[in-house]
Write an enzyme that holds these catalytic residues in place. Structure first.
Site, PDB file in Angstrom:
ATOM      1  N   LYS A  19       0.853  -1.189   0.000  1.00  0.00           N
ATOM      2  CA  LYS A  19       0.000   0.000   0.000  1.00  0.00           C
ATOM      3  C   LYS A  19       0.888   1.238   0.000  1.00  0.00           C
ATOM      4  O   LYS A  19       1.768   1.375   0.844  1.00  0.00           O
ATOM      5  CB  LYS A  19      -0.935  -0.001   1.215  1.00  0.00           C
ATOM      6  CG  LYS A  19      -2.011  -1.082   1.148  1.00  0.00           C
ATOM      7  CD  LYS A  19      -2.986  -0.947   2.306  1.00  0.00           C
ATOM      8  CE  LYS A  19      -4.055  -2.042   2.247  1.00  0.00           C
ATOM      9  NZ  LYS A  19      -4.903  -1.932   1.040  1.00  0.00           N
ATOM     10  N   CYS A  85      -4.745  -7.393 -15.958  1.00  0.00           N
ATOM     11  CA  CYS A  85      -3.543  -7.893 -15.296  1.00  0.00           C
ATOM     12  C   CYS A  85      -2.376  -8.095 -16.256  1.00  0.00           C
ATOM     13  O   CYS A  85      -1.223  -8.180 -15.834  1.00  0.00           O
ATOM     14  CB  CYS A  85      -3.845  -9.210 -14.596  1.00  0.00           C
ATOM     15  SG  CYS A  85      -5.329  -9.189 -13.583  1.00  0.00           S
ATOM     16  N   SER A 121     -14.241  -1.773  -7.867  1.00  0.00           N
ATOM     17  CA  SER A 121     -14.961  -2.995  -7.492  1.00  0.00           C
ATOM     18  C   SER A 121     -14.496  -4.159  -8.350  1.00  0.00           C
ATOM     19  O   SER A 121     -13.853  -3.974  -9.378  1.00  0.00           O
ATOM     20  CB  SER A 121     -16.469  -2.800  -7.697  1.00  0.00           C
ATOM     21  OG  SER A 121     -16.771  -2.715  -9.074  1.00  0.00           O
ATOM     22  N   GLY A 122     -14.837  -5.372  -7.938  1.00  0.00           N
ATOM     23  CA  GLY A 122     -14.461  -6.555  -8.703  1.00  0.00           C
ATOM     24  C   GLY A 122     -15.036  -6.565 -10.100  1.00  0.00           C
ATOM     25  O   GLY A 122     -14.475  -7.167 -11.017  1.00  0.00           O
ATOM     26  N   ARG A 194     -10.142 -16.641   6.733  1.00  0.00           N
ATOM     27  CA  ARG A 194     -11.545 -16.383   6.380  1.00  0.00           C
ATOM     28  C   ARG A 194     -11.915 -16.981   5.022  1.00  0.00           C
ATOM     29  O   ARG A 194     -11.191 -16.808   4.046  1.00  0.00           O
ATOM     30  CB  ARG A 194     -11.802 -14.872   6.366  1.00  0.00           C
ATOM     31  CG  ARG A 194     -13.222 -14.486   5.978  1.00  0.00           C
ATOM     32  CD  ARG A 194     -13.470 -13.009   6.236  1.00  0.00           C
ATOM     33  NE  ARG A 194     -12.581 -12.151   5.486  1.00  0.00           N
ATOM     34  CZ  ARG A 194     -12.816 -11.752   4.223  1.00  0.00           C
ATOM     35  NH1 ARG A 194     -13.892 -12.184   3.580  1.00  0.00           N
ATOM     36  NH2 ARG A 194     -11.979 -10.946   3.615  1.00  0.00           N
ATOM     37  N   CYS A 205      -5.873 -16.249  -1.785  1.00  0.00           N
ATOM     38  CA  CYS A 205      -6.177 -15.202  -2.765  1.00  0.00           C
ATOM     39  C   CYS A 205      -5.079 -14.147  -2.721  1.00  0.00           C
ATOM     40  O   CYS A 205      -4.634 -13.753  -1.645  1.00  0.00           O
ATOM     41  CB  CYS A 205      -7.516 -14.541  -2.452  1.00  0.00           C
ATOM     42  SG  CYS A 205      -8.895 -15.674  -2.224  1.00  0.00           S
ATOM     43  N   CYS A 206      -4.643 -13.671  -3.873  1.00  0.00           N
ATOM     44  CA  CYS A 206      -3.601 -12.648  -3.893  1.00  0.00           C
ATOM     45  C   CYS A 206      -4.140 -11.336  -3.326  1.00  0.00           C
ATOM     46  O   CYS A 206      -5.332 -11.043  -3.419  1.00  0.00           O
ATOM     47  CB  CYS A 206      -3.088 -12.432  -5.315  1.00  0.00           C
ATOM     48  SG  CYS A 206      -4.305 -11.724  -6.452  1.00  0.00           S
TER      49      CYS A 206
END
Length: 390
Positions: A19, A85, A121-122, A194, A205-206
């Site tokens: 980040k 990507c 968002s996804g 989770r 998950c990345c």
């Protein structure tokens, strides 16, 4: 793409992934400057074309990046590349194409992204926002979860087996200063994290990250002019667009990856068993298992055995994701493909310190897919084959 003349990597650069509080243009600039300094470039005008990949941020990303380096103007064509990507790797592909065809002698490809300051968002990863699959919730995590459950049904693999991918890649990242997530993690910790979409738990998950990477490429003559001491040659590069499927298909396969890798092996004259290092698109644990098989590292259905036998780690047939992969490195969409190439160059030059693959790796391959087209099929795939020396 058949290379009409030899192309080499002059220099690479990258930021730490994670980040960031600075925007994509600043990150891209840092990576580009590293790559140019590493190429012994003493004048910015030596760069004859620039391609900048970005997934989510700005329509003129490239101009924003190079503006701060004083390189915008009539003598430098700056082309922006968007392919989800695959954008960063595709930017490097375009730079290679310029040199290979004689349009330039020295070009740069950059990938940069900041998600922290530009949240999406996804649904943004779909080829079309109005796509009916996305409208009904078929985002990437769900699609990979379906592939995982089918693979488990067909092979007897368990969620613990899938978790081994995260354990391996996190261990690989331990000594990598650029990786976001590092240090030991257990199978139990991965499985008990989770649940996101069964069987994909959070640690499978990345992490979506911020960061940038850059690659300077040039002709053989230019490499000698610059005094590049550790040459890395581009043996092959292939970009493919995914097919549209409107009928049932095997979701444990990946047509675009199979096609792209087959073309790359043919173009480079290098087979899958000759590859020492592979950076692949491990956005989710199941992806890595499927890609072992799709790229011919092992037979169909033998991906789990390949993993369990240690063939994808140090001392095995091919070290897969020695930098830690997307699962440990983080995934700044438009930058990931360029970062894979940068890391492979460092490996071939013996510059990776505690995570260096053996003393003399000779062949490194990278693979990144981009976006979704239909069902589990990707919209784009870019692969590069690099070899050490002239």
């Amino acid at each position: 793409m058949k290379l009409q003349r030899e192309v080499y990597i002059a220099g690479v650069g990258e930021t730490k992934f994670g980040k960031h509080t600075v925007d994509f243009d600043v990150l891209g600039r840092e990576a580009a400057l590293q790559a140019m300094n590493g190429s012994n470039i003493d004048r910015p005008d030596m760069i004859q074309s620039a391609y900048v990949g970005n997934g989510m941020n700005d329509m003129t990303t490239g101009q924003a990046v190079f503006r701060g380096l004083g390189m915008c103007g009539p003598n430098l064509p700056i082309i922006n590349v968007q392919s989800a990507c695959s954008a960063g790797a595709m930017a490097v592909f375009c730079a290679i194409k310029d040199v290979a065809t004689g349009v330039t002698d020295l070009s740069i490809g950059v990938g940069t992204e900041n998600h922290t300051m530009h949240r999406q968002s996804g649904a943004a990863f779909s080829a079309a926002r109005s796509d009916i699959e996305t409208m009904h919730g078929a985002v990437m995590t769900g699609k990979y979860a379906m592939r995982a459950t089918r693979y488990m049904h067909e092979t007897g693999a368990t969620i613990e087996d899938l978790a081994m991918i995260t354990v391996k890649n996190r261990k690989h990242a331990t000594h990598n200063p650029y990786a976001w997530f590092k240090g030991a993690i257990t199978v139990e910790e991965v499985v008990n994290s989770r649940m996101v979409a069964y069987p994909m738990t959070l640690q499978q998950c990345c992490g979506i990250a911020d960061g940038a990477a850059a690659v300077v490429v040039g002709s053989k003559e230019m490499m000698k002019k610059l005094g590049i001491a550790k040459p890395v040659k581009v043996a092959g590069v292939v970009v493919e667009s995914g097919p549209y499927h409107n009928r049932p298909r095997d979701i444990t396969g990946d047509d675009i990856t199979e096609t792209t890798s087959e073309k790359l092996y043919e173009e480079s004259g290098i087979g899958p068993k000759e590859v020492n290092i592979l950076e692949l698109h491990d956005a989710f644990t199941i992806a890595e298992l499927l890609y072992y098989e799709c790229m011919g590292l092992c037979k169909k259905g033998d991906g789990l055995k390949f993993l369990r036998d240690g063939q994808s780690t140090y001392g095995g047939q091919c070290v897969v994701s020695p930098r830690g992969g997307l699962l440990s490195y983080g995934h700044p969409i438009g930058a990931s493909g360029a970062a894979q190439i940068a890391q492979n160059v460092k490996q071939l030059r013996g510059e990776c310190g505690g995570y260096q693959v053996g003393p003399t790796p000779k062949v490194a391959m990278s693979h990144v897919t981009g976006g979704g087209l239909s069902g589990t099929e990707h919209a784009a795939c870019t692969m590069h084959m690099l070899v050490k020396g002239w």
